[in-house]
Design a protein around this motif. Structure first.
Motif, PDB file in Angstrom:
ATOM      1  N   TYR A   2     -25.586  37.663  64.196  1.00  0.00           N
ATOM      2  CA  TYR A   2     -24.846  38.645  63.408  1.00  0.00           C
ATOM      3  C   TYR A   2     -25.715  39.432  62.431  1.00  0.00           C
ATOM      4  O   TYR A   2     -25.719  40.668  62.436  1.00  0.00           O
ATOM      5  CB  TYR A   2     -23.725  37.924  62.659  1.00  0.00           C
ATOM      6  CG  TYR A   2     -23.012  38.776  61.639  1.00  0.00           C
ATOM      7  CD1 TYR A   2     -22.231  39.867  62.037  1.00  0.00           C
ATOM      8  CD2 TYR A   2     -23.117  38.497  60.275  1.00  0.00           C
ATOM      9  CE1 TYR A   2     -21.578  40.656  61.098  1.00  0.00           C
ATOM     10  CE2 TYR A   2     -22.461  39.272  59.333  1.00  0.00           C
ATOM     11  CZ  TYR A   2     -21.690  40.356  59.745  1.00  0.00           C
ATOM     12  OH  TYR A   2     -21.060  41.129  58.820  1.00  0.00           O
ATOM     13  N   LEU A   3     -26.479  38.738  61.586  1.00  0.00           N
ATOM     14  CA  LEU A   3     -27.216  39.436  60.533  1.00  0.00           C
ATOM     15  C   LEU A   3     -28.277  40.369  61.103  1.00  0.00           C
ATOM     16  O   LEU A   3     -28.392  41.530  60.700  1.00  0.00           O
ATOM     17  CB  LEU A   3     -27.848  38.423  59.576  1.00  0.00           C
ATOM     18  CG  LEU A   3     -26.876  37.521  58.798  1.00  0.00           C
ATOM     19  CD1 LEU A   3     -27.651  36.594  57.859  1.00  0.00           C
ATOM     20  CD2 LEU A   3     -25.863  38.342  58.017  1.00  0.00           C
ATOM     21  N   TYR A   4     -29.075  39.860  62.036  1.00  0.00           N
ATOM     22  CA  TYR A   4     -30.162  40.674  62.596  1.00  0.00           C
ATOM     23  C   TYR A   4     -29.612  41.887  63.349  1.00  0.00           C
ATOM     24  O   TYR A   4     -30.111  43.010  63.186  1.00  0.00           O
ATOM     25  CB  TYR A   4     -31.027  39.820  63.523  1.00  0.00           C
ATOM     26  CG  TYR A   4     -32.246  40.540  64.062  1.00  0.00           C
ATOM     27  CD1 TYR A   4     -33.387  40.705  63.277  1.00  0.00           C
ATOM     28  CD2 TYR A   4     -32.273  41.054  65.361  1.00  0.00           C
ATOM     29  CE1 TYR A   4     -34.508  41.367  63.761  1.00  0.00           C
ATOM     30  CE2 TYR A   4     -33.385  41.712  65.853  1.00  0.00           C
ATOM     31  CZ  TYR A   4     -34.500  41.865  65.049  1.00  0.00           C
ATOM     32  OH  TYR A   4     -35.616  42.530  65.535  1.00  0.00           O
ATOM     33  N   LYS A   5     -28.592  41.682  64.141  1.00  0.00           N
ATOM     34  CA  LYS A   5     -28.061  42.790  64.942  1.00  0.00           C
ATOM     35  C   LYS A   5     -27.384  43.843  64.076  1.00  0.00           C
ATOM     36  O   LYS A   5     -27.454  45.042  64.369  1.00  0.00           O
ATOM     37  CB  LYS A   5     -27.113  42.240  66.003  1.00  0.00           C
ATOM     38  CG  LYS A   5     -27.857  41.443  67.081  1.00  0.00           C
ATOM     39  CD  LYS A   5     -26.943  40.866  68.136  1.00  0.00           C
ATOM     40  CE  LYS A   5     -27.770  40.101  69.179  1.00  0.00           C
ATOM     41  NZ  LYS A   5     -26.930  39.484  70.228  1.00  0.00           N
ATOM     42  N   GLU A   6     -26.757  43.408  62.990  1.00  0.00           N
ATOM     43  CA  GLU A   6     -26.150  44.383  62.087  1.00  0.00           C
ATOM     44  C   GLU A   6     -27.211  45.119  61.264  1.00  0.00           C
ATOM     45  O   GLU A   6     -27.007  46.271  60.869  1.00  0.00           O
ATOM     46  CB  GLU A   6     -25.135  43.701  61.175  1.00  0.00           C
ATOM     47  CG  GLU A   6     -23.849  43.290  61.886  1.00  0.00           C
ATOM     48  CD  GLU A   6     -23.078  44.469  62.463  1.00  0.00           C
ATOM     49  OE1 GLU A   6     -23.173  45.588  61.915  1.00  0.00           O
ATOM     50  OE2 GLU A   6     -22.388  44.287  63.486  1.00  0.00           O
ATOM     51  N   MET A   7     -28.338  44.473  61.016  1.00  0.00           N
ATOM     52  CA  MET A   7     -29.447  45.186  60.363  1.00  0.00           C
ATOM     53  C   MET A   7     -29.981  46.282  61.279  1.00  0.00           C
ATOM     54  O   MET A   7     -30.261  47.402  60.833  1.00  0.00           O
ATOM     55  CB  MET A   7     -30.567  44.212  59.992  1.00  0.00           C
ATOM     56  CG  MET A   7     -30.254  43.295  58.841  1.00  0.00           C
ATOM     57  SD  MET A   7     -31.727  42.497  58.139  1.00  0.00           S
ATOM     58  CE  MET A   7     -32.175  43.697  56.867  1.00  0.00           C
ATOM     59  N   LEU A   8     -30.122  45.980  62.549  1.00  0.00           N
ATOM     60  CA  LEU A   8     -30.614  46.987  63.493  1.00  0.00           C
ATOM     61  C   LEU A   8     -29.670  48.171  63.573  1.00  0.00           C
ATOM     62  O   LEU A   8     -30.098  49.316  63.784  1.00  0.00           O
ATOM     63  CB  LEU A   8     -30.782  46.361  64.883  1.00  0.00           C
ATOM     64  CG  LEU A   8     -31.904  45.329  65.057  1.00  0.00           C
ATOM     65  CD1 LEU A   8     -31.893  44.786  66.478  1.00  0.00           C
ATOM     66  CD2 LEU A   8     -33.274  45.928  64.720  1.00  0.00           C
ATOM     67  N   LYS A   9     -28.373  47.924  63.395  1.00  0.00           N
ATOM     68  CA  LYS A   9     -27.378  49.007  63.430  1.00  0.00           C
ATOM     69  C   LYS A   9     -27.334  49.797  62.128  1.00  0.00           C
ATOM     70  O   LYS A   9     -26.704  50.846  62.064  1.00  0.00           O
ATOM     71  CB  LYS A   9     -25.990  48.414  63.706  1.00  0.00           C
ATOM     72  CG  LYS A   9     -25.822  47.805  65.080  1.00  0.00           C
ATOM     73  CD  LYS A   9     -24.429  47.195  65.206  1.00  0.00           C
ATOM     74  CE  LYS A   9     -24.234  46.498  66.537  1.00  0.00           C
ATOM     75  NZ  LYS A   9     -22.896  45.850  66.633  1.00  0.00           N
TER      76      LYS A   9
END
Length: 338
Positions: free
Chosen positions: A291-298
């Protein structure tokens, strides 16, 4: 020029990049709120193995190997694997590393191991000792129950303050280059022990360590809670999260608007009957790598303070009447912005 900031924090001048991550979780975690963020969801807790301990090793192996593959690298390209788990002699990590051609550094920080491994990996990168380092950890509900509590076959009743050890693993691959989220500060925590002895209430046992590390991070860096889009503790669960939030107020730090706990979020506590939520090394690892990493990429989050927390008891110390020491380490992860 010293890279130390204040009493416990290191400033990472080279800003090591987290170029890819992988999260692997069990079936129960795959039914929770973050199911769409996990890379691999197992259909079977045993993952085709003949014991839960072997299954946990396979979780870690899959997380690490998939992370390397995503980066179009080979095991021989990785300078160090920094990992740990909850089991005696780090057996899940050791046996996973046995099947890899990577120099291995084993760490034990109980459930704080994700930020412990990420801290060590980041310092290795910032010291220019490596081109690629993988930071990883794992836990498994059934292997943890067997080691720390009671065999599942006993059907022991769970208390309202108990947490559900996450079956999961997370791996992060650090490199020097690329436009990816990067680590900027590492705050190594101190062991805090306020005399808690109830192994079914680890959230309140770990909360003082989380508070102490977060407080010291702010003092060392000059930052405030408002400097972060999100502050995420590891696995304090619902009760431990409340304790942490209240204790931070005593130091004039209000985190109520941007604070979550991975253990409080990973399960639907009511529908999945996980009492106070999740715990285990794999808890903050799977949430951070998913969750955290993928939302940072977004672009949803630009600055995150990840604070994994650990309860450093063992079956032996508990039987000897010892208390539960707590530990927490914090890593600032940023992407874009100033």
């Amino acid at each position: 020029m010293s890279k130390r900031i204040g009493k416990q924090t290191i400033k990472l001048n080279s800003k090591p990049k987290i170029i890819t991550t992988t999260s692997v979780v069990g079936p129960k975690e795959g039914e929770g709120p973050f199911k769409d963020y996990f890379d691999i969801i197992l259909q079977d807790d045993l993952d085709g193995k003949d014991s839960y301990e072997k299954a946990e090793s396979s979780l870690l192996y899959r997380a690490v190997s998939e992370t390397i593959t995503k980066a179009n690298l080979k095991e021989q390209d990785i300078n160090y694997l920094v990992a740990g788990d909850l089991l005696n002699q780090l057996s899940a990590s050791n046996f996973a590393a046995r099947d890899m051609d990577i120099p291995f550094i084993g760490l034990y920080g109980a459930c704080s191991t994700m930020t412990e491994s990420l801290s060590v990996a980041s310092m290795i990168m910032d010291g220019d000792f490596a081109d690629y380092v993988v930071a990883a950890t794992s836990s498994h509900f059934s292997s943890a129950e067997r080691q720390f509590r009671f065999p599942l076959e006993m059907g022991s009743q769970r208390t309202p303050t108990a947490q559900w050890t996450v079956t999961g693993s997370g791996a992060m691959l650090l490199s020097k280059n690329g436009d990816y989220p990067y680590t900027t500060y590492v705050t190594i925590g101190k062991i805090k022990d306020y005399g808690k002895t109830d192994t079914n209430d680890m959230g309140s046992a770990m909360a003082p360590a989380a508070v102490d590390t977060i407080k010291q991070h702010f003092r060392d860096t000059g930052r405030t809670p408002q400097d972060y889009d999100l502050i995420a503790t590891g696995d304090l669960g619902n009760f431990g999260k409340k304790v942490t939030q209240e204790l931070l107020k005593e130091y004039n730090y209000d985190v109520s608007k941007n604070y979550i706990d991975c253990g409080d979020e990973i399960f639907d506590k009511e529908k999945q009957r996980t009492q106070c939520g999740g715990s285990g090394c794999g808890c903050s690892a799977a949430v951070a790598c998913g969750y955290l990493y993928k939302e940072m990429l977004k672009g949803k989050f630009k600055k995150i303070l990840l604070v994994s927390t650990g309860a450093l008891m063992s079956p032996t110390t508990s039987l000897q009447g010892e208390t539960i020491p707590g530990i927490a380490h914090a890593v600032s992860i940023e992407f874009g912005g100033n």
